[in-house]
Scaffold this motif. Structure first.
Motif, mmCIF file in Angstrom:
data_model
loop_
_atom_site.group_PDB
_atom_site.id
_atom_site.type_symbol
_atom_site.label_atom_id
_atom_site.label_comp_id
_atom_site.label_asym_id
_atom_site.label_seq_id
_atom_site.Cartn_x
_atom_site.Cartn_y
_atom_site.Cartn_z
ATOM 1 N N ARG A 103 2.743 -3.762 -3.293
ATOM 2 C CA ARG A 103 1.862 -4.257 -2.234
ATOM 3 C C ARG A 103 0.925 -3.162 -1.743
ATOM 4 N N ASP A 104 1.464 -1.952 -1.599
ATOM 5 C CA ASP A 104 0.636 -0.837 -1.145
ATOM 6 C C ASP A 104 -0.485 -0.544 -2.142
ATOM 7 N N GLN A 105 -0.152 -0.609 -3.426
ATOM 8 C CA GLN A 105 -1.161 -0.361 -4.451
ATOM 9 C C GLN A 105 -2.224 -1.455 -4.440
ATOM 10 N N ALA A 106 -1.783 -2.695 -4.204
ATOM 11 C CA ALA A 106 -2.737 -3.801 -4.142
ATOM 12 C C ALA A 106 -3.664 -3.639 -2.947
ATOM 13 N N ALA A 107 -3.101 -3.186 -1.823
ATOM 14 C CA ALA A 107 -3.920 -2.978 -0.628
ATOM 15 C C ALA A 107 -4.945 -1.881 -0.867
ATOM 16 N N ALA A 108 -4.516 -0.821 -1.540
ATOM 17 C CA ALA A 108 -5.430 0.287 -1.810
ATOM 18 C C ALA A 108 -6.579 -0.152 -2.705
ATOM 19 N N SER A 109 -6.302 -1.095 -3.611
ATOM 20 C CA SER A 109 -7.341 -1.545 -4.530
ATOM 21 C C SER A 109 -8.413 -2.371 -3.836
ATOM 22 N N LEU A 110 -8.115 -2.848 -2.626
ATOM 23 C CA LEU A 110 -9.105 -3.631 -1.889
ATOM 24 C C LEU A 110 -10.215 -2.760 -1.315
ATOM 25 N N LEU A 111 -9.918 -1.482 -1.172
ATOM 26 C CA LEU A 111 -10.838 -0.601 -0.475
ATOM 27 C C LEU A 111 -11.414 0.448 -1.414
ATOM 28 N N THR A 112 -12.625 0.849 -1.160
ATOM 29 C CA THR A 112 -13.187 1.950 -1.924
ATOM 30 C C THR A 112 -12.494 3.226 -1.512
ATOM 31 N N HIS A 113 -12.486 4.218 -2.393
ATOM 32 C CA HIS A 113 -11.797 5.473 -2.111
ATOM 33 C C HIS A 113 -12.493 6.217 -0.979
ATOM 34 N N CYS A 114 -11.691 6.750 -0.084
ATOM 35 C CA CYS A 114 -12.234 7.504 1.042
ATOM 36 C C CYS A 114 -11.441 8.789 1.204
ATOM 37 N N THR A 115 -12.138 9.924 1.257
ATOM 38 C CA THR A 115 -11.453 11.209 1.384
ATOM 39 C C THR A 115 -11.425 11.709 2.816
ATOM 40 N N HIS A 116 -12.013 10.951 3.723
ATOM 41 C CA HIS A 116 -12.012 11.379 5.122
ATOM 42 C C HIS A 116 -11.876 10.164 6.034
ATOM 43 N N PRO A 117 -10.688 9.490 6.002
ATOM 44 C CA PRO A 117 -10.515 8.264 6.770
ATOM 45 C C PRO A 117 -10.590 8.451 8.273
ATOM 46 N N GLY A 118 -10.405 9.671 8.769
ATOM 47 C CA GLY A 118 -10.453 9.880 10.202
ATOM 48 C C GLY A 118 -11.846 9.711 10.781
ATOM 49 N N HIS A 119 -12.889 9.943 9.976
ATOM 50 C CA HIS A 119 -14.273 9.779 10.436
ATOM 51 C C HIS A 119 -15.065 9.265 9.246
ATOM 52 N N CYS A 120 -14.935 7.987 8.992
ATOM 53 C CA CYS A 120 -15.400 7.430 7.727
ATOM 54 C C CYS A 120 -16.817 6.872 7.797
ATOM 55 N N GLU A 121 -17.646 7.293 6.857
ATOM 56 C CA GLU A 121 -18.985 6.733 6.703
ATOM 57 C C GLU A 121 -19.083 5.955 5.388
ATOM 58 N N CYS A 122 -17.955 5.835 4.679
ATOM 59 C CA CYS A 122 -17.951 5.157 3.383
ATOM 60 C C CYS A 122 -18.034 3.643 3.558
ATOM 61 N N ALA A 123 -18.586 2.988 2.547
ATOM 62 C CA ALA A 123 -18.580 1.530 2.544
ATOM 63 C C ALA A 123 -17.167 1.048 2.247
ATOM 64 N N ILE A 124 -16.804 -0.090 2.810
ATOM 65 C CA ILE A 124 -15.499 -0.689 2.558
ATOM 66 C C ILE A 124 -15.733 -2.043 1.906
ATOM 67 N N VAL A 125 -15.064 -2.280 0.799
ATOM 68 C CA VAL A 125 -15.210 -3.546 0.090
ATOM 69 C C VAL A 125 -13.894 -4.304 0.160
ATOM 70 N N VAL A 126 -13.923 -5.501 0.709
ATOM 71 C CA VAL A 126 -12.742 -6.357 0.771
ATOM 72 C C VAL A 126 -12.885 -7.424 -0.304
ATOM 73 N N ALA A 127 -11.946 -7.465 -1.218
ATOM 74 C CA ALA A 127 -12.028 -8.435 -2.314
ATOM 75 C C ALA A 127 -11.832 -9.862 -1.811
ATOM 76 N N HIS A 128 -10.828 -10.053 -0.953
ATOM 77 C CA HIS A 128 -10.535 -11.381 -0.410
ATOM 78 C C HIS A 128 -10.133 -11.237 1.051
ATOM 79 N N TRP A 129 -10.726 -12.044 1.898
ATOM 80 C CA TRP A 129 -10.366 -12.033 3.316
ATOM 81 C C TRP A 129 -9.168 -12.953 3.520
ATOM 82 N N THR A 130 -8.006 -12.359 3.684
ATOM 83 C CA THR A 130 -6.788 -13.112 3.958
ATOM 84 C C THR A 130 -6.359 -12.831 5.392
ATOM 85 N N ALA A 131 -5.241 -13.413 5.800
ATOM 86 C CA ALA A 131 -4.752 -13.220 7.167
ATOM 87 C C ALA A 131 -4.603 -11.738 7.492
#
Length: 204
Positions: A103-131
């Motif tokens: 599940r963790d790996q699947a969650a990670a695949s939903l998002l683009t890689h980010c090396t600085h999550p504390g102050h993120c300017e990266c785009a985020i891609v959600v494959a499917h909007w679920t609950a």
């Protein structure tokens, strides 16, 4: 020496350390039963039709024996089902860890890689909007259901319903709005969205 395993693990997340610790504990209980029966590792191996290395590795927690071994050991050592039940629980938590990792790996695949999550300017891609993603977005934006529903232009009951387990995905038009809402969110909110997804291994 304990002759019964500790209570089943009830932590929300299972860790590799938990599995290893429980395996060692069950191995120690096996040792206690074998010693109480006055058997050597080789004698137990012979009586269970397994190798001495299997007995030794299982007792130290370095090896995960087959369920058949535990059934045989339970019978030979007159453990009254203690060893058999402990082995089943060990298998269950090992499977839980494997499923959780997937599940963790699947969650990670939903998002683009980010090396600085504390102050993120990266785009985020959600494959499917679920609950799961819907809840994370609302919480990341620090909005209640009324504010959230107004922001994405849907009735409040719909916003609430889409966050429930096994809820259907929102219509495509709403998902596009959600994409836009996330992409226009402040960097802090996007970083919080990532962290919320990583902290929540549940699936929709």
């Amino acid at each position: 020496m304990r002759m019964t395993p500790s209570a089943p693990l009830r932590a929300r997340r299972v860790t590799t350390a938990m599995v290893h610790d429980y395996r060692r504990e069950v191995g120690q209980i096996l040792t206690a039963y074998r010693t109480a029966a006055g058997l050597t590792q080789q004698e137990l191996a012979t009586l269970t039709s397994y190798s001495r290395s299997t007995v030794a590795g299982t007792e130290t927690g370095k090896q995960s024996a087959a369920l058949g071994f535990w059934q045989a050991a339970d019978r030979v050592l007159h453990a009254g089902g203690v060893l058999h039940k402990a082995a089943i629980h060990l298998i269950d938590i090992a499977r839980a860890l494997a499923a959780q990792t997937a599940r963790d790996q699947a969650a990670a695949s939903l998002l683009t890689h980010c090396t600085h999550p504390g102050h993120c300017e990266c785009a985020i891609v959600v494959a499917h909007w679920t609950a799961r993603e819907l809840r994370a977005l609302r919480e990341a934006l620090r909005l209640n259901y009324l504010q959230y529903a107004e922001l994405i232009g849907v009735p409040v009951p719909a916003a609430v319903a889409w966050e429930q387990p096994a809820a259907p995905r929102p219509p495509l038009a709403v998902q596009i709005t959600l994409d836009r809402t996330l992409s226009h969110a402040a960097a802090e909110a996007r970083a919080r969205f990532r962290l919320l997804l990583r902290a929540d291994p549940s699936t929709a």
